[in-house]
Design an enzyme around this catalytic site. Structure first.
Site: not given
Length: 682
Positions: A395-397, A474
């Protein structure tokens, strides 16, 4: 300098003048010089000596003792040894790490280094001074068992039959974190088969058993303050070992479970030959397959071994080699695009940035991975971190990919390339991945079964991937920059989670970056992006905390020790990356009273910039996990914490990282945003 600014009457930001523009331009030029021909960026990823030691031992186990990489790994280990004889987990750690030191010692012995070699004598002395092998972690015990130095029956048992546990059962493999799951499967095979390839008689680790092996206590040390579940699982482990020896070892059920696990491993191999985009499942996967009579020339084995020569994984310098714990091309490319957009460099570098966007767009994962076990009806749409890891987008990428793609979504040429559809898929996937508490974990939805952390196997470190503030921030920032409505339920639930997770002193914990500086630097821009009122008291507390932790030289720094030592929170050697994170937080809040602090932070970055436009940074400012076992912040004021976790500020259960391009990417973002703030305030 301060006197000159006072005489001219200029604001602190305005007083920086052209030096800010010059620093940004030089930094962007350096960054463009690092771009690969196909458009992407990738920096090296530093970790600790266990990587080189374990590969050295794995090649020995596989019968490849003459592999040309082994002596190069040994040279790398000798370069990394600390003066006191130990090996540490991160740069600047006050103490060495018992696990890395034992593994490095064993690796060097496997290479034929004599026990009386000065480097090994220092290591053995240090190990003895730290209590010896009694204090090593679970993974290190497995490695010693694989080379005949530890009895398998004294390692935590992992029954292969768990592969059949249903998802709703707490001990399903899909309730372990991505990295633990992918590692657990091959380790379960090794644990069941109990293979070993003993070291040569002259190379055995006798020096680490000063009173002899027959008098050594191989049991896991008892921890302070354990609960009934932990005690129960330790007793259960003994029962599993009895079953393993007396009943299950060659049973039909066990053989079927192992076959199922082998199929799982083969199915999960990445395109580049590794597994899961990280070292542990890759190295254990090769050994598990080898033990089941997969020959070295078998396509799966050959592909896995060939990856050791891939420059995406391996770094050579002189006569030494390092094998990275992971690689970060997708992450680095997203951040590079963010930095260049912040710098307004799209007109100057249009062809280069378009190549990077093409490369990034092509990396969107369009196949189902392990995450879909819990979300079978959700369309894929995320991005992974590495070159080849389609099973595990995160999910961060995905959030940072959206931030990088957002500025180009209105360009006609990019609409033709399908950028709108890519963004829609990613947003829908992220919304589906939101956990019940409102936050997001990295790889899975609701990966928070704390009971799993109490089984003996999970003594190695983190086994869970619960939601974290930095990842959630993010995602909120991406949603805000895309113009998604503030009253969207996912945004409101995410905001509530972020607010609930704030430390009473004002900052936010950093799960994937060190530490509260990272978490706070991620949250404040996210709040601004979704239109939060930045004058609210909770935001004021966060800004006050950042300003209070600015150091004399104008920068910010926070040591990895802050994950265990509360006095180290917000304190440490100043670094370019952490200074940038703090600046981005303060700039997002844009309080007039913070402008002098922002100017001092920018001045630190300008003055510390190298002549070639880059910054120097040896410190580790990234983290795989802090080693708490539950993947999230805990109370550091517990007087028994060190004994309960079996780690102090050296972070023996943690996995800390140094991303080489952090020193460049985040300063460009921070200085560029400061330049816009200067223009707006002028």
């Amino acid at each position: 300098m301060a006197t000159d600014r006072g005489r001219t009457g200029a604001t602190p930001l305005m007083a920086m003048g052209n030096s800010l523009t010059h620093a940004i331009s030089g930094a962007c030029d350096w960054l463009m010089g690092q771009q690969k021909a196909d458009g992407h960026w990738v920096g090296s990823v530093g970790s600790n000596a266990s990587m080189e030691a374990e590969w050295c031992l794995a090649l020995w186990f596989l019968g490849l003792e003459d592999h040309p990489l082994r002596p190069r790994l040994g040279n790398a280990l000798l370069e990394m040894q600390r003066p006191d004889g130990s090996w540490g987990v991160y740069h600047g750690a006050g103490n060495g790490d018992i696990n890395a030191t034992v593994e490095a010692y064993a690796a060097l012995r496997s290479l034929g280094y004599a026990a009386d070699t000065p480097a090994l004598e220092r290591a053995a002395t240090w190990i003895a001074r730290k209590g010896g092998l009694r204090n090593i972690r679970v993974f290190t015990r497995y490695w010693l068992a694989l080379i005949g130095e530890w009895p398998w029956e004294k390692t935590p048992n992992l029954p292969p039959e768990i592969i059949w546990f249903p998802n709703k059962f707490v001990f399903s493999i899909y309730n372990f974190a991505q990295w633990a799951r992918a590692t657990l499967v091959p380790l379960a095979i090794l644990s069941a088969r109990r293979p070993s390839r003993p070291l040569r008689p002259d190379d055995r680790l006798d020096a680490l058993f000063p009173e002899g092996r027959t008098h050594f206590d191989y049991t896991l040390p008892k921890k302070e303050g354990v609960d009934l579940w932990s005690t129960f699982f330790r007793s259960t482990d003994k029962g599993l070992h009895w079953l393993q020896t007396k009943v299950l070892r060659r049973s039909t059920v066990r053989e079927a479970a192992i076959r199922h696990m082998l199929e799982w491993i083969i199915r999960h191999q990445d395109a580049d030959g590794a597994w899961g985009g990280i070292q542990p499942p890759w190295v254990y996967g090769l050994m598990a397959l080898h033990g089941e009579d997969y020959q070295l020339h078998h396509p799966v084995m050959a592909k896995g071994l060939a990856a050791l020569d891939d420059p995406g994984w391996r770094h050579d310098r002189g006569d030494a080699s390092w094998v990275q714990a992971t690689n970060s091309p997708v992450w680095d490319t997203m951040l590079a695009l963010m930095a260049l957009h912040d710098a307004g460099a799209q007109d100057r570098y249009t062809p280069e940035m378009d190549r990077a966007l093409d490369w990034l767009l092509a990396r969107q994962v369009r196949v189902r991975g392990d995450w879909s076990i819990k979300l079978p009806d959700v369309e894929p749409g995320g991005w992974a971190f590495e070159y080849a890891n389609d099973r595990y987008p995160d999910t961060d990428d995905t959030a940072v990919a959206l931030i990088a793609l957002a500025p180009c979504r209105n360009r006609p040429e990019w609409k033709k390339k399908g950028v709108d559809a890519a963004i829609d898929r990613a947003v829908n996937w992220l919304v589906a991945m939101q956990s019940e508490c409102g936050g997001w974990g990295a790889f899975d939805k609701d990966n928070n079964r704390s009971l799993l952390s109490k089984i003996p196997f999970c003594d190695f470190g983190e086994a869970l991937d619960p939601p974290s503030v930095d990842v959630t921030a993010h995602i909120l920032e991406a949603f805000g920059l895309l113009g998604l409505p503030r009253d969207m339920p996912a945004i409101q639930r995410g905001l509530a989670y972020v607010r609930a997770e704030q430390d009473p002193a004002g900052p936010w914990f950093g799960r994937w970056g060190v530490n509260y500086v990272y978490g706070t630097g991620a949250v404040l821009p996210a709040l601004a992006a979704i239109g939060e009122d930045m004058t609210q008291p909770y935001i004021t507390r966060a800004c006050d905390w950042l300003v209070a932790h600015q150091q004399e030289d104008g920068g910010w720094g926070e040591t990895c020790a802050s994950y265990m030592d509360p006095s180290a929170i917000g304190r440490g050697q100043t670094t370019a990356s952490q200074t940038a994170w703090a600046l981005m937080g303060l700039i997002a809040a844009n309080r007039k009273q913070d402008h002098p602090a922002i100017a001092r932070g920018c001045r630190y970055l300008i003055d510390s910039q190298q002549p070639d436009g880059s910054w120097h940074e040896e410190e580790f400012t990234g983290t795989g996990f802090p080693g708490y076992g539950v993947g999230q912040t805990i109370k550091l004021d517990d007087p028994m914490l060190t004994k309960r976790l079996s780690q102090g500020a050296e972070l023996s259960r943690a996995f800390m990282l140094r991303y080489d391009l952090y020193r460049q990417l985040f300063p460009i973002m921070a200085l560029s945003r400061a330049a816009r703030l200067m223009k707006a305030s002028g």
